[in-house]
Design a protein around this motif. Structure first.
Motif, PDB file in Angstrom:
ATOM      1  N   TYR A   1       0.820  -1.213   0.000  1.00  0.00           N
ATOM      2  CA  TYR A   1       0.000   0.000   0.000  1.00  0.00           C
ATOM      3  C   TYR A   1       0.857   1.268   0.000  1.00  0.00           C
ATOM      4  N   LEU A   2       2.024   1.176   0.610  1.00  0.00           N
ATOM      5  CA  LEU A   2       2.887   2.355   0.727  1.00  0.00           C
ATOM      6  C   LEU A   2       3.683   2.646  -0.550  1.00  0.00           C
ATOM      7  N   MET A   3       3.950   1.609  -1.338  1.00  0.00           N
ATOM      8  CA  MET A   3       4.819   1.794  -2.502  1.00  0.00           C
ATOM      9  C   MET A   3       4.312   2.835  -3.492  1.00  0.00           C
ATOM     10  N   PRO A   4       3.016   2.845  -3.873  1.00  0.00           N
ATOM     11  CA  PRO A   4       2.549   3.889  -4.792  1.00  0.00           C
ATOM     12  C   PRO A   4       2.747   5.302  -4.222  1.00  0.00           C
ATOM     13  N   ALA A   5       2.493   5.452  -2.910  1.00  0.00           N
ATOM     14  CA  ALA A   5       2.710   6.753  -2.277  1.00  0.00           C
ATOM     15  C   ALA A   5       4.190   7.115  -2.267  1.00  0.00           C
ATOM     16  N   TYR A   6       5.021   6.101  -2.090  1.00  0.00           N
ATOM     17  CA  TYR A   6       6.467   6.330  -2.098  1.00  0.00           C
ATOM     18  C   TYR A   6       6.935   6.825  -3.464  1.00  0.00           C
ATOM     19  N   ILE A   7       6.485   6.172  -4.525  1.00  0.00           N
ATOM     20  CA  ILE A   7       6.894   6.569  -5.877  1.00  0.00           C
ATOM     21  C   ILE A   7       6.444   7.995  -6.176  1.00  0.00           C
ATOM     22  N   LYS A   8       5.211   8.321  -5.821  1.00  0.00           N
ATOM     23  CA  LYS A   8       4.706   9.672  -6.039  1.00  0.00           C
ATOM     24  C   LYS A   8       5.532  10.691  -5.259  1.00  0.00           C
ATOM     25  N   THR A   9       5.884  10.358  -4.017  1.00  0.00           N
ATOM     26  CA  THR A   9       6.648  11.285  -3.177  1.00  0.00           C
ATOM     27  C   THR A   9       8.033  11.537  -3.749  1.00  0.00           C
ATOM     28  N   VAL A  10       8.694  10.468  -4.195  1.00  0.00           N
ATOM     29  CA  VAL A  10      10.027  10.618  -4.788  1.00  0.00           C
ATOM     30  C   VAL A  10       9.967  11.525  -6.015  1.00  0.00           C
ATOM     31  N   ILE A  11       8.977  11.305  -6.867  1.00  0.00           N
ATOM     32  CA  ILE A  11       8.847  12.114  -8.090  1.00  0.00           C
ATOM     33  C   ILE A  11       8.504  13.560  -7.759  1.00  0.00           C
ATOM     34  N   PHE A  12       7.580  13.759  -6.817  1.00  0.00           N
ATOM     35  CA  PHE A  12       7.178  15.127  -6.478  1.00  0.00           C
ATOM     36  C   PHE A  12       8.344  15.920  -5.891  1.00  0.00           C
ATOM     37  N   HIS A  13       9.124  15.283  -5.029  1.00  0.00           N
ATOM     38  CA  HIS A  13      10.257  16.010  -4.458  1.00  0.00           C
ATOM     39  C   HIS A  13      11.377  16.219  -5.470  1.00  0.00           C
ATOM     40  N   ALA A  14      11.473  15.334  -6.453  1.00  0.00           N
ATOM     41  CA  ALA A  14      12.417  15.578  -7.546  1.00  0.00           C
ATOM     42  C   ALA A  14      11.985  16.795  -8.347  1.00  0.00           C
ATOM     43  N   LEU A  15      10.674  16.948  -8.557  1.00  0.00           N
ATOM     44  CA  LEU A  15      10.152  18.120  -9.259  1.00  0.00           C
ATOM     45  C   LEU A  15      10.429  19.393  -8.476  1.00  0.00           C
ATOM     46  N   LEU A  16      10.201  19.373  -7.168  1.00  0.00           N
ATOM     47  CA  LEU A  16      10.468  20.541  -6.333  1.00  0.00           C
ATOM     48  C   LEU A  16      11.963  20.857  -6.298  1.00  0.00           C
ATOM     49  N   ASP A  17      12.760  19.815  -6.183  1.00  0.00           N
ATOM     50  CA  ASP A  17      14.213  19.984  -6.153  1.00  0.00           C
ATOM     51  C   ASP A  17      14.713  20.579  -7.461  1.00  0.00           C
ATOM     52  N   SER A  18      14.183  20.081  -8.570  1.00  0.00           N
ATOM     53  CA  SER A  18      14.587  20.578  -9.881  1.00  0.00           C
ATOM     54  C   SER A  18      14.191  22.033 -10.070  1.00  0.00           C
ATOM     55  N   ALA A  19      13.020  22.424  -9.552  1.00  0.00           N
ATOM     56  CA  ALA A  19      12.581  23.815  -9.675  1.00  0.00           C
ATOM     57  C   ALA A  19      13.549  24.751  -8.973  1.00  0.00           C
ATOM     58  N   ALA A  20      13.998  24.364  -7.774  1.00  0.00           N
ATOM     59  CA  ALA A  20      14.965  25.183  -7.049  1.00  0.00           C
ATOM     60  C   ALA A  20      16.308  25.205  -7.776  1.00  0.00           C
ATOM     61  N   ALA A  21      16.716  24.050  -8.302  1.00  0.00           N
ATOM     62  CA  ALA A  21      17.991  23.973  -9.025  1.00  0.00           C
ATOM     63  C   ALA A  21      17.955  24.812 -10.295  1.00  0.00           C
ATOM     64  N   GLU A  22      16.791  24.841 -10.954  1.00  0.00           N
ATOM     65  CA  GLU A  22      16.662  25.642 -12.173  1.00  0.00           C
ATOM     66  C   GLU A  22      16.931  27.122 -11.896  1.00  0.00           C
ATOM     67  N   HIS A  23      16.327  27.645 -10.843  1.00  0.00           N
ATOM     68  CA  HIS A  23      16.530  29.056 -10.506  1.00  0.00           C
ATOM     69  C   HIS A  23      17.983  29.315 -10.109  1.00  0.00           C
TER      70      HIS A  23
END
Length: 305
Positions: A232-254
């Protein structure tokens, strides 16, 4: 040698460009602070989920689970490339794009299919132009990612992996180490090992993975079983990893854009100093020539008299 008018015109053009690059650097400086704050605000949920996963994985990691199962043969690989909508950020886009392109070409030579999900207008246009159309693409939100984007990517990834359409999923993005420095991240999202699930820190590095065995986790009793909880946790885990990669990339872009624009501003200042010296030499030479002409004219008049 260029005349004074040409040099002056070029200096004026460079001043205008320098004003733009300085302004863009200031804007990126402000935006990276907000992006880093947003990433930090999301950390409590991420930390809680990763700690929970670490405990559950230590007690009930089952390689037979669809999202944990390693496929015996590799027929297709899916790349998730997170970049930006805009350029003027140094090698932020092009370095990762070329890396993915080389890997896709290498896989094609081995007879392995490859697919790509692009986040950002630049990588979407890059691969579309090269006849490698992304299976999913997101544009217009690279500097302000949202949960819906991460949800759609995670859902596609989970379905593609469990159905056997892809045998490996790679995630590529830039990690904002701080407001100045960025690190390229290339990690395997699926299949995932027990050590990766038990590691609470992101991004994953060889040094961090080597310390996993030294970690101690609290013993829990699970009802239902730890394996079922993990499923049950794995789908939430995958989403969390991707979402934080998106947030991390946004900060890195700036951060990358701020550094690129600051470098462009510094280079413009240096060019202006060089042109200023050239302008003064040409002007001095022009004045000397005019004086020589006047003196020569006076001498000629005196000789005629």
């Amino acid at each position: 040698m260029a005349n004074l008018r040409e040099i002056s015109k070029r200096m004026s053009s460079i001043r205008s460009i320098m004003q733009i690059t300085r302004t863009m650097s200031m804007i990126s400086t402000a935006r990276i602070r907000k992006a880093l704050e947003r990433s930090k605000e999301a950390e409590p949920y991420k930390d809680a989920l990763t700690r929970m996963l670490a405990n559950v994985a230590s007690a009930g990691f089952d390689e037979a689970m669809p999202l944990l199962q390693t496929h015996l043969e590799e027929h297709a690989v899916l790349f998730i490339l997170i970049a930006s909508d805009r350029g003027l950020a140094g090698g932020f886009n092009i370095l990762q794009q070329r890396l993915v392109e080389r890997e896709m070409q290498s896989l094609a030579e081995k007879g392995v299919k490859s697919y790509i999900i692009t986040c950002g207008r630049k990588p979407t246009e890059y691969f579309t132009y090269r006849k490698m159309k992304p299976v999913l693409s997101f544009v217009g939100i690279s500097s302000d990612p949202n949960q819906d984007e991460a949800e759609r990517i995670a859902s596609y990834v989970s379905d593609a992996y469990t159905s056997g359409r892809v045998d490996r999923v790679e995630l590529l993005y830039w990690h904002a180490r701080n407001r100045v420095d960025q690190d390229a991240v290339h990690e395997q999202l699926l299949p995932i090992s027990k050590e990766q699930l038990m590691m609470p820190n992101r991004p994953r590095t060889p040094e961090a993975l080597s310390n996993v065995n030294k970690m101690q986790y609290t013993e829990f009793e699970f009802d239902p079983s730890a394996t079922e909880v993990l499923s049950y946790l794995m789908p939430a885990y995958i989403k969390t990893v991707i979402f934080h990669a998106l947030l991390d990339s946004a900060a890195a872009e700036h951060g990358a854009r701020r550094r690129a624009m600051q470098s462009a501003t510094d280079n413009a200042k240096e060019v202006l100093r060089t042109l200023g010296r050239t302008y003064n030499r040409v002007r001095q030479g022009s004045i000397t020539t005019e004086l020589n002409e006047i003196i020569g004219g006076v001498s000629a008049l005196e000789d005629n008299n």
